[in-house]
Write a protein that holds these residues in place. Sequence first.
Motif, short mmCIF file in Angstrom:
data_model
loop_
_atom_site.label_atom_id
_atom_site.label_comp_id
_atom_site.label_asym_id
_atom_site.label_seq_id
_atom_site.Cartn_x
_atom_site.Cartn_y
_atom_site.Cartn_z
N ILE A 73 -6.19 27.61 -12.33
CA ILE A 73 -7.13 27.43 -12.94
C ILE A 73 -6.49 28.04 -13.91
N GLY A 74 -6.77 27.45 -15.44
CA GLY A 74 -5.95 27.83 -16.49
C GLY A 74 -4.83 27.24 -16.85
N TYR A 75 -3.35 27.11 -16.06
CA TYR A 75 -2.57 26.67 -16.38
C TYR A 75 -1.96 24.93 -16.93
N TYR A 76 -2.49 23.71 -16.63
CA TYR A 76 -2.81 23.01 -16.68
C TYR A 76 -3.02 22.54 -17.92
N GLU A 77 -4.37 23.39 -18.20
CA GLU A 77 -4.99 22.85 -19.54
C GLU A 77 -4.19 24.00 -20.52
N LYS A 78 -2.93 24.56 -20.75
CA LYS A 78 -2.33 25.04 -21.10
C LYS A 78 -1.10 23.27 -21.39
N LEU A 79 -1.25 22.64 -20.52
CA LEU A 79 -0.08 21.91 -21.06
C LEU A 79 -1.00 20.29 -21.67
N GLY A 80 -2.06 20.47 -21.64
CA GLY A 80 -3.70 19.36 -22.53
C GLY A 80 -4.04 18.47 -21.41
N PHE A 81 -3.87 19.00 -19.95
CA PHE A 81 -4.75 18.48 -19.09
C PHE A 81 -6.18 18.89 -18.90
N THR A 82 -7.32 18.22 -19.02
CA THR A 82 -8.20 19.04 -18.97
C THR A 82 -9.36 18.65 -17.06
N TYR A 83 -10.23 19.85 -16.82
CA TYR A 83 -10.54 19.40 -15.75
C TYR A 83 -11.53 18.39 -15.14
N ASN A 84 -11.69 17.30 -14.55
CA ASN A 84 -12.23 16.46 -14.07
C ASN A 84 -12.73 16.00 -12.55
N GLY A 85 -13.14 17.22 -11.96
CA GLY A 85 -13.75 17.82 -10.83
C GLY A 85 -13.24 18.06 -9.60
N LEU A 86 -13.46 17.94 -8.00
CA LEU A 86 -13.25 17.66 -7.06
C LEU A 86 -12.79 16.44 -6.49
N GLY A 87 -11.99 16.71 -5.70
CA GLY A 87 -11.27 15.96 -4.61
C GLY A 87 -11.16 16.76 -3.88
N TYR A 88 -11.15 15.59 -2.20
CA TYR A 88 -11.25 15.86 -1.04
C TYR A 88 -9.51 15.24 -0.07
#
Length: 156
Positions: free
Chosen positions: A121-136
């Motif tokens: 949490i937090g790392y990929y947001e710095k690269l411009g990614f946005t949270y898109n929910g959970l996957g299983y």
Amino acid sequence: MNIISIRNQPEFAAKAISYFQQKWATKESMMVYQDAIMRSIDAKNPLPQWYLLFDGDNIIGCAGLIPNDFISRCELYPWLCALYIEANHRGHGLSRYLVDHILEQAKLLGFNDVHLCTELIGYYEKLGFTYNGLGYHPWGDSSRVYSKKFEILEQN
């Protein structure tokens, strides 16, 4: 620093297989990387793609661009996977350099977004990614899914 594509430089396939296995495989999943990398070389489809990051003659990182990362979110593709930077090379922007290269390659292949799954949490947001929910995952775990959208390059 130099990034090579195994598909474009198949003479590095054995090194790539060994490196990905060392960094990501379990005893039970060793063949996954060997089979995936070897079959990517002559694949008719644009995916998968496997990349190595070199500092001189030394491999210092890797990542892949694949159709699915063993996750239920099959409506999303392609997936950035197996991102790894050697510990003694971290903190110098090399993961961003490698991710940016893969995003550019995805654009050139005609994709307008890239996804990944992680527990970070937090790392990929710095690269411009946005949270898109959970996957299983098939083995029962879940992961956070992140997405990054971009414009498709104009074709000449």
